[in-house]
Design an enzyme around this catalytic site. Sequence first.
Site, mmCIF file in Angstrom:
data_model
loop_
_atom_site.group_PDB
_atom_site.id
_atom_site.type_symbol
_atom_site.label_atom_id
_atom_site.label_comp_id
_atom_site.label_asym_id
_atom_site.label_seq_id
_atom_site.Cartn_x
_atom_site.Cartn_y
_atom_site.Cartn_z
ATOM 1 N N ASP A 1 102.284 93.780 -58.509
ATOM 2 C CA ASP A 1 101.991 94.666 -57.294
ATOM 3 C C ASP A 1 100.543 95.137 -57.401
ATOM 4 O O ASP A 1 99.758 95.126 -56.598
ATOM 5 C CB ASP A 1 103.050 95.600 -56.863
ATOM 6 C CG ASP A 1 104.306 95.146 -56.562
ATOM 7 O OD1 ASP A 1 104.338 93.948 -56.008
ATOM 8 O OD2 ASP A 1 105.256 95.775 -56.438
ATOM 9 N N HIS B 1 104.786 97.491 -48.978
ATOM 10 C CA HIS B 1 103.887 96.978 -50.209
ATOM 11 C C HIS B 1 102.806 96.493 -49.432
ATOM 12 O O HIS B 1 101.757 96.677 -50.005
ATOM 13 C CB HIS B 1 104.458 95.644 -50.606
ATOM 14 C CG HIS B 1 105.612 95.941 -51.798
ATOM 15 N ND1 HIS B 1 106.839 96.375 -51.788
ATOM 16 C CD2 HIS B 1 105.292 95.295 -53.272
ATOM 17 C CE1 HIS B 1 107.466 96.417 -53.067
ATOM 18 N NE2 HIS B 1 106.476 95.698 -53.872
ATOM 19 N N ASP C 1 104.430 98.790 -60.275
ATOM 20 C CA ASP C 1 105.272 97.943 -59.403
ATOM 21 C C ASP C 1 106.009 99.012 -58.568
ATOM 22 O O ASP C 1 106.815 99.906 -58.952
ATOM 23 C CB ASP C 1 106.321 97.127 -60.363
ATOM 24 C CG ASP C 1 106.903 96.123 -59.600
ATOM 25 O OD1 ASP C 1 106.128 94.823 -59.233
ATOM 26 O OD2 ASP C 1 108.127 96.102 -59.038
ATOM 27 N N TYR C 2 106.119 98.601 -57.289
ATOM 28 C CA TYR C 2 106.456 99.445 -56.221
ATOM 29 C C TYR C 2 107.887 99.081 -56.137
ATOM 30 O O TYR C 2 108.417 97.854 -55.841
ATOM 31 C CB TYR C 2 105.742 99.273 -54.931
ATOM 32 C CG TYR C 2 104.187 99.767 -55.176
ATOM 33 C CD1 TYR C 2 103.765 100.586 -55.557
ATOM 34 C CD2 TYR C 2 103.465 98.478 -54.601
ATOM 35 C CE1 TYR C 2 102.463 100.887 -55.562
ATOM 36 C CE2 TYR C 2 101.909 98.922 -54.605
ATOM 37 C CZ TYR C 2 101.484 99.872 -55.341
ATOM 38 O OH TYR C 2 99.867 99.963 -55.261
#
Length: 516
Positions: A401, A289, A414-415
């Site tokens: 994210d 992230h 979104d990771y």
Amino acid sequence: LRRLGLAAALGRGEQAERRLTNLLHLGELLQQASKAHPGMDALLGWYREQRNRGATEEAELRLESDEALVQIVTIHASKGLEYPVVFVPYLWGCRPRALNGLLGFHRGNEACLDAGSDAIEDHLLLAEQERLAEDVRLAYVALTRAEAALYLVWGRAGSRDGSAGQTALAWLLHPHQARERLAAERPDAFAGLADLEPDLCRLAERARGDIVVASLPPPAAATAGPPEERPEVLSPRRFTGHIATDWRINSFSALTRDVHSGPAIPRAGAADDPALQFPAGSHVGSYLHLLLECLDFRGDVERQVLQHSAQVAARFNLDHERWGASAAEWLARVIATPLDARGLQLAQLPPQARLNELEFDFSTRRVDIPSLNALLEQAAGRPLPPLEVATFRGMVTGIIDLVFAHEGRFYIADYKSNFLGGQFGDYERPGLERAVYERRYDLQYLLYTLALHRYLRQRLGGYDYARHFGGIHYLFLRGMRPESGPACGVYFDRPDLALVEALDLQIFHPDEAVTP
């Protein structure tokens, strides 16, 4: 105090001035006592003894500040200062010059003394004019110190010697009599002051309310004394309020804490690919992230990943020498993977079209968890692992994210670094759907969608969900490859507006704004 920064620390708490005053006071007392009780042990023994004995006069509590006290100052000391309210009681008198010794005066710029010459009465008039001029200057200082109100006492009060007529106030408030006095060339010609009130009333009338003439109040029958000391009877105040035990701050993680299972771990037999061989765990997710947050997607991704990984890998208990190159190759593929059939890629996004780590929080009214479970199951069209948390009200908070804009629409990304299996086929749509619903990511992206919906509704003129909201991309990073496109590793959904509004209007408070 200086070495530990105690003053600054106290300044951030309650009663800072009171506590700092007490510390400084104790320091002074200990410094004085150290002369008779040298050494730390002796000084601490004295300190304990003083605490057991009770307060002495030296240890009485000091005032934190003199700001709120009545201050008694001379006119000379008040120069350049201001006070909210000023009382000037002593301009009713003066000290006229007299023929009882050496008489100082000025003739032009020459300082002179008269010890009894034939012209001493003429010199007395010069000396009195100089004294009056100085008194007028001092009176000006006294009368211009007040910010809001000035109380001035004038009359024959305190002037038993008949000097009231020779004062600066007599000169200022009764100018016609003052001129007569100077014309008579006699120091005592103005001592009578026949009638004061008419001049004062005319002055007040010209001031149109800014000056009020009033008589002095009669003196009090008795002087004020200390109040009688009566021991105060203390009792606890009865609490009649209500403590909201169901008010809390919740996040997606808190709402689903009983749903998540432990992470799967890459094992022998996984495909020989850096994404599938890379370690798993929350620390790896945080590492990836941070790298994605720092990247310029349109630049040389591999070079950037290597540079940033060398700086941060150790923070996440990862060996950069072992895993840095794999992370660089992996994330370069992620950035180049098409996210939809039109070929949208992260690599197309300029920095100004991205909003990383968008924090939000919004208030909720009473959230009935069974009703929320039913609503989500209805939207999914399948049974779901239930949320097993208590009904609550308060706040919902989270961090998205990535929010990005593309061709007039706004998207959420979104990771996810979850390890779903050792083959790329595990990251196709069926495997992703299973992961989304087992881990209740459906609730997570609905919360994100609601947060962005509220945010755009506030910030974007003419906002329309159908026209401006593009959808959510849950990017399961281990399955993403440019050659597979959106068919592998990319979970996309665009929740119905009716579902978003049901969350907004039925479950969460409709009037509270999302705060990014």
